[in-house]
Design an enzyme around this catalytic site. Structure first.
Site, PDB file in Angstrom:
ATOM      1  N   THR A   8       9.730  47.602  34.500  1.00  0.00           N
ATOM      2  CA  THR A   8      10.543  48.718  34.980  1.00  0.00           C
ATOM      3  C   THR A   8      10.969  48.449  36.417  1.00  0.00           C
ATOM      4  OG1 THR A   8      10.652  51.117  35.339  1.00  0.00           O
ATOM      5  CG2 THR A   8       8.559  50.047  35.821  1.00  0.00           C
ATOM      6  N   LYS A  11      10.645  52.845  40.806  1.00  0.00           N
ATOM      7  CA  LYS A  11       9.503  52.808  41.725  1.00  0.00           C
ATOM      8  C   LYS A  11       8.515  53.947  41.468  1.00  0.00           C
ATOM      9  CE  LYS A  11      11.639  55.451  45.496  1.00  0.00           C
ATOM     10  NZ  LYS A  11      11.961  55.463  46.948  1.00  0.00           N
ATOM     11  N   LYS A  13       7.770  55.217  38.483  1.00  0.00           N
ATOM     12  CA  LYS A  13       6.951  54.794  37.340  1.00  0.00           C
ATOM     13  C   LYS A  13       5.939  53.726  37.765  1.00  0.00           C
ATOM     14  CE  LYS A  13       9.953  55.680  33.351  1.00  0.00           C
ATOM     15  NZ  LYS A  13      10.544  55.054  32.139  1.00  0.00           N
ATOM     16  N   ASP A  70       8.704  53.941  27.550  1.00  0.00           N
ATOM     17  CA  ASP A  70       9.929  54.732  27.453  1.00  0.00           C
ATOM     18  C   ASP A  70       9.489  56.174  27.278  1.00  0.00           C
ATOM     19  OD1 ASP A  70      12.686  54.872  27.715  1.00  0.00           O
ATOM     20  OD2 ASP A  70      12.994  55.026  25.561  1.00  0.00           O
ATOM     21  N   PHE A 154       9.229  63.283  39.959  1.00  0.00           N
ATOM     22  CA  PHE A 154      10.588  62.754  39.804  1.00  0.00           C
ATOM     23  C   PHE A 154      11.138  63.174  38.449  1.00  0.00           C
ATOM     24  CE2 PHE A 154       7.618  59.707  38.078  1.00  0.00           C
ATOM     25  CZ  PHE A 154       8.240  59.139  36.987  1.00  0.00           C
ATOM     26  N   GLY A 155      12.379  62.839  38.202  1.00  0.00           N
ATOM     27  CA  GLY A 155      12.990  63.163  36.913  1.00  0.00           C
ATOM     28  C   GLY A 155      13.060  64.660  36.662  1.00  0.00           C
ATOM     29  N   TYR A 156      12.554  65.070  35.501  1.00  0.00           N
ATOM     30  CA  TYR A 156      12.598  66.486  35.110  1.00  0.00           C
ATOM     31  C   TYR A 156      11.385  67.270  35.607  1.00  0.00           C
ATOM     32  CZ  TYR A 156      16.297  64.981  31.888  1.00  0.00           C
ATOM     33  OH  TYR A 156      17.447  64.464  31.355  1.00  0.00           O
ATOM     34  N   ASP A 157      10.574  66.662  36.458  1.00  0.00           N
ATOM     35  CA  ASP A 157       9.347  67.325  36.932  1.00  0.00           C
ATOM     36  C   ASP A 157       9.570  68.716  37.532  1.00  0.00           C
ATOM     37  OD1 ASP A 157       8.002  65.130  36.031  1.00  0.00           O
ATOM     38  OD2 ASP A 157       7.284  64.457  37.997  1.00  0.00           O
ATOM     39  N   LYS A 177      -1.330  65.780  37.894  1.00  0.00           N
ATOM     40  CA  LYS A 177      -0.306  65.271  36.974  1.00  0.00           C
ATOM     41  C   LYS A 177      -0.746  63.958  36.334  1.00  0.00           C
ATOM     42  CE  LYS A 177       4.341  63.518  36.528  1.00  0.00           C
ATOM     43  NZ  LYS A 177       5.474  62.871  37.186  1.00  0.00           N
TER      44      LYS A 177
END
Length: 199
Positions: A8, A11, A13, A70, A154-157, A177
């Protein structure tokens, strides 16, 4: 200590996976630490397809063991969307905020009790020949919040609300988390099988 390539360039992840796997006697090296690395096209129909493809291609490229994940957010009201397209829900070069805003718009007017969702993560381990040796999955159920909340993660957090803690992932903090998340659960399942291959 065996070196394993992390397939990946994200960063966030890298930090999360490295932290969760820190008790394994392996050295994790992100593929982006190298000057050249493969650009894997994530064209699979499922999260498992993409995880396996990324792990296998990166493993063969570096002639090394490689691990890939993924992850998808599946919203019941949207019949499982964005799912496998979660990272590019708002377009190929979208930001996290673009994706969050599109999701909020898609659920506009939908009450919280009808905004059930789950995060799913699939982890794949490939040997240097591109043969997949482990597939592990983790998932956590929650709801899509009515508005963005929290600055961590990050993302949908900022939108993924966990009823047990009455907080979004972005408000939970890394320590909690990384114990309860879909990726944490997938990696814990991964650990159970990983030792026989990696030591």
């Amino acid at each position: 200590m065996k070196e394993i390539i992390l397939a990946t360039g994200n960063k966030h992840k890298v930090e999360e996976i490295t932290d969760i796997l820190k008790d394994l006697p392996i050295k994790i090296k992100p593929m982006t630490d190298f000057e050249k690395y493969p650009e894997v096209v994530e064209d699979g129909q499922t999260l498992e397809d993409n995880a396996k493809k990324k792990a296998a291609e990166v493993a063969k490229y570096f002639n090394s063991w490689a691990v890939a994940d993924d992850t998808g957010l599946e919203v019941n009201y949207l019949k499982g969307a964005p799912g496998v397209y979660s990272s590019r829900y708002a377009g190929e070069h979208c930001t996290y905020n673009d994706n969050n805003q599109k999701l909020l718009k898609a659920l506009n007017g939908v009450p919280l009790e009808n905004r059930q969702a789950q995060f799913r993560c699939v982890i794949a381990l490939s040997n240097p020949q591109g043969e997949i040796k482990i597939i592990a999955e983790g998932k956590i159920k929650g709801y899509i919040a009515l508005e963005l909340s929290g600055a961590e993660g990050f993302g949908y957090d900022p939108l993924f609300y966990v009823p047990k803690y009455e907080k979004t992932f972005a408000k939970l903090g890394e320590e909690i988390k990384n114990k309860i998340s879909h990726r944490a659960l997938a990696l814990e399942n991964f650990k159970k099988s990983a030792l026989e291959f990696l030591i």
